[in-house]
Design a protein around this motif. Structure first.
Motif, PDB file in Angstrom:
ATOM      1  N   SER A 108       0.847  -1.187   0.000  1.00 15.44           N
ATOM      2  CA  SER A 108       0.000   0.000   0.000  1.00 15.44           C
ATOM      3  C   SER A 108       0.883   1.236   0.000  1.00 15.44           C
ATOM      4  N   PHE A 109       0.312   2.354  -0.442  1.00 13.58           N
ATOM      5  CA  PHE A 109       1.101   3.562  -0.650  1.00 13.58           C
ATOM      6  C   PHE A 109       0.484   4.769   0.057  1.00 13.58           C
ATOM      7  N   ALA A 110       1.358   5.721   0.385  1.00 10.89           N
ATOM      8  CA  ALA A 110       0.945   7.014   0.937  1.00 10.89           C
ATOM      9  C   ALA A 110       1.814   8.095   0.332  1.00 10.89           C
ATOM     10  N   VAL A 111       1.366   9.327   0.443  1.00  8.25           N
ATOM     11  CA  VAL A 111       2.148  10.487   0.015  1.00  8.25           C
ATOM     12  C   VAL A 111       2.432  11.350   1.229  1.00  8.25           C
ATOM     13  N   ALA A 112       3.708  11.654   1.439  1.00  4.74           N
ATOM     14  CA  ALA A 112       4.139  12.558   2.518  1.00  4.74           C
ATOM     15  C   ALA A 112       4.950  13.668   1.866  1.00  4.74           C
ATOM     16  N   ASP A 128      -4.951  11.278 -12.297  1.00  7.62           N
ATOM     17  CA  ASP A 128      -5.593   9.996 -12.015  1.00  7.62           C
ATOM     18  C   ASP A 128      -4.704   9.093 -11.164  1.00  7.62           C
ATOM     19  N   LEU A 129      -4.064   9.685 -10.166  1.00  7.99           N
ATOM     20  CA  LEU A 129      -3.187   8.933  -9.281  1.00  7.99           C
ATOM     21  C   LEU A 129      -3.702   8.858  -7.841  1.00  7.99           C
ATOM     22  N   SER A 130      -4.619   9.730  -7.459  1.00  9.35           N
ATOM     23  CA  SER A 130      -5.067   9.792  -6.060  1.00  9.35           C
ATOM     24  C   SER A 130      -5.576   8.459  -5.547  1.00  9.35           C
ATOM     25  N   ARG A 131      -6.286   7.724  -6.389  1.00  3.47           N
ATOM     26  CA  ARG A 131      -6.903   6.462  -5.981  1.00  3.47           C
ATOM     27  C   ARG A 131      -5.880   5.416  -5.545  1.00  3.47           C
ATOM     28  N   ARG A 132      -4.619   5.628  -5.895  1.00  2.00           N
ATOM     29  CA  ARG A 132      -3.582   4.646  -5.568  1.00  2.00           C
ATOM     30  C   ARG A 132      -3.048   4.796  -4.139  1.00  2.00           C
ATOM     31  N   PHE A 133      -3.370   5.901  -3.472  1.00  6.12           N
ATOM     32  CA  PHE A 133      -2.751   6.198  -2.182  1.00  6.12           C
ATOM     33  C   PHE A 133      -3.779   6.142  -1.047  1.00  6.12           C
ATOM     34  N   LYS A 134      -3.400   5.458   0.027  1.00  6.25           N
ATOM     35  CA  LYS A 134      -4.278   5.337   1.189  1.00  6.25           C
ATOM     36  C   LYS A 134      -4.363   6.647   1.962  1.00  6.25           C
ATOM     37  N   ALA A 135      -3.343   7.487   1.836  1.00  2.00           N
ATOM     38  CA  ALA A 135      -3.329   8.803   2.482  1.00  2.00           C
ATOM     39  C   ALA A 135      -2.475   9.738   1.644  1.00  2.00           C
ATOM     40  N   ILE A 136      -2.912  10.996   1.543  1.00  2.23           N
ATOM     41  CA  ILE A 136      -2.149  12.045   0.859  1.00  2.23           C
ATOM     42  C   ILE A 136      -2.036  13.194   1.849  1.00  2.23           C
ATOM     43  N   CYS A 137      -0.842  13.386   2.395  1.00  2.00           N
ATOM     44  CA  CYS A 137      -0.663  14.342   3.484  1.00  2.00           C
ATOM     45  C   CYS A 137       0.383  15.386   3.115  1.00  2.00           C
ATOM     46  N   GLY A 138       0.070  16.645   3.424  1.00  2.00           N
ATOM     47  CA  GLY A 138       0.971  17.754   3.135  1.00  2.00           C
ATOM     48  C   GLY A 138       1.509  18.381   4.401  1.00  2.00           C
ATOM     49  N   GLN A 139       2.244  19.475   4.215  1.00  2.00           N
ATOM     50  CA  GLN A 139       2.857  20.141   5.368  1.00  2.00           C
ATOM     51  C   GLN A 139       1.817  20.690   6.332  1.00  2.00           C
ATOM     52  N   THR A 155       1.399  10.239   8.757  1.00  2.00           N
ATOM     53  CA  THR A 155       0.972   9.879   7.402  1.00  2.00           C
ATOM     54  C   THR A 155       0.830   8.367   7.276  1.00  2.00           C
ATOM     55  N   ILE A 156       1.807   7.636   7.781  1.00  2.00           N
ATOM     56  CA  ILE A 156       1.778   6.174   7.723  1.00  2.00           C
ATOM     57  C   ILE A 156       0.583   5.635   8.510  1.00  2.00           C
ATOM     58  N   ALA A 157       0.370   6.192   9.702  1.00  2.00           N
ATOM     59  CA  ALA A 157      -0.767   5.750  10.517  1.00  2.00           C
ATOM     60  C   ALA A 157      -2.090   6.039   9.818  1.00  2.00           C
ATOM     61  N   LYS A 158      -2.200   7.199   9.179  1.00  2.00           N
ATOM     62  CA  LYS A 158      -3.430   7.553   8.463  1.00  2.00           C
ATOM     63  C   LYS A 158      -3.688   6.592   7.314  1.00  2.00           C
ATOM     64  N   ALA A 159      -2.607   6.071   6.730  1.00  2.00           N
ATOM     65  CA  ALA A 159      -2.733   5.112   5.634  1.00  2.00           C
ATOM     66  C   ALA A 159      -3.016   3.698   6.136  1.00  2.00           C
ATOM     67  N   GLY A 160      -3.098   3.536   7.460  1.00  2.00           N
ATOM     68  CA  GLY A 160      -3.397   2.235   8.034  1.00  2.00           C
ATOM     69  C   GLY A 160      -2.183   1.376   8.266  1.00  2.00           C
ATOM     70  N   GLY A 161      -0.996   1.985   8.240  1.00  2.00           N
ATOM     71  CA  GLY A 161       0.235   1.236   8.426  1.00  2.00           C
ATOM     72  C   GLY A 161       0.811   1.391   9.819  1.00  2.00           C
ATOM     73  N   ASP A 162       1.894   0.678  10.047  1.00  2.00           N
ATOM     74  CA  ASP A 162       2.626   0.742  11.303  1.00  2.00           C
ATOM     75  C   ASP A 162       3.759   1.756  11.144  1.00  2.00           C
ATOM     76  N   PRO A 163       3.742   2.842  11.917  1.00  2.00           N
ATOM     77  CA  PRO A 163       4.786   3.872  11.769  1.00  2.00           C
ATOM     78  C   PRO A 163       6.206   3.351  11.988  1.00  2.00           C
ATOM     79  N   ALA A 164       6.327   2.167  12.584  1.00  2.00           N
ATOM     80  CA  ALA A 164       7.649   1.589  12.795  1.00  2.00           C
ATOM     81  C   ALA A 164       8.058   0.660  11.654  1.00  2.00           C
ATOM     82  N   ARG A 165       7.127   0.422  10.700  1.00  2.00           N
ATOM     83  CA  ARG A 165       7.396  -0.475   9.566  1.00  2.00           C
ATOM     84  C   ARG A 165       6.927   0.197   8.286  1.00  2.00           C
TER      85      ARG A 165
END
Length: 227
Positions: A108-112, A128-139, A155-165
């Motif tokens: 899975s992917f996110a944008v930071a 047409d790229l937004s659909r590929r990312f679980k989270a798109i986060c800016g400053q 950002t990782i947590a918002k995407a449903g991931g583990d911030p340590a992985r």
């Protein structure tokens, strides 16, 4: 064990946004009667957001504006850029195929990014790229920009991931520092906008084309499995 989230920078990493960013910069300068910045000079100024880009462009020409004038220039820039955000900006070669392959493998992917969130979403929507990312986060999403590690962790947590992985992919010093500050590995693309060689920032892996991304991700994922 779940696969790590892959967090990408945006400008100079996912998308070659320099043409539209620089065209907007020189348009707003022309509107104020200011001289343009050369493309090559302006390209290395990209990466920290719009206001730093404006300040760097002005500084390069020995110009200092009072804060109210700079704020007005900033607002004019945002309005113009939003209207022309994807005139010529395009994903870097090989990106779509790399995302397809990684997605098929279960990643899975996110944008930071240090771009404003609404501009980031607008750009990725138009490409047409937004659909590929679980989270798109800016400053502005969490009130802290890169290289503050909380920006990447949240950002990782918002995407449903583990911030340590997770794995960071970027082109600039801020990308490498945010990953290192968060204790995460980082893949450098060497075709971005940083004026310094990416080797100087100590990334874990350097790639020169997105064809190499799946292999680099697999290598770092294997390292997680050993921990």
């Amino acid at each position: 064990m779940s696969l790590p989230i892959i967090a990408f920078d945006l400008d100079g990493t996912l998308v070659d946004t320099a043409p539209d960013l620089i065209a907007t910069l020189n348009w707003v300068f022309a509107e104020r009667g200011l001289p343009p910045v050369t493309y090559e000079e302006a390209r290395s100024m990209i990466g920290a957001g719009v206001k730093p880009l404006l300040k760097r462009g002005l500084t390069a020409q020995g110009i200092t504006l009072p804060e109210p004038e700079l704020e007005a220039l900033y607002n004019t820039y945002l309005e113009r850029y939003a209207a022309h955000i994807a005139d010529t900006s395009r994903p870097f070669p090989g990106l779509i195929a790399a995302l397809d392959r990684l997605e098929a493998d279960g990643y899975s992917f996110a944008v930071a990014t240090n771009k404003l969130e609404w501009l980031s979403v607008k750009l990725l929507d138009e490409l047409d790229l937004s659909r590929r990312f679980k989270a798109i986060c800016g400053q502005d999403t969490f009130g802290v920009p890169k290289p503050n590690p909380e920006m990447l962790r949240k950002t990782i947590a918002k995407a449903g991931g583990d911030p340590a992985r997770a794995i960071m992919v970027g082109d600039s010093e801020a990308d490498f520092r945010v990953a290192q500050n968060a204790g995460l590995p980082v893949i450098a693309v060497d075709f971005g906008y940083t004026p310094r060689p990416v080797q100087e920032f100590g990334p874990d892996i350097i790639i020169s084309h997105y064809d190499a991304l799946p292999g680099a991700v697999a290598e770092l994922t294997a390292q997680f499995a050993k921990v």
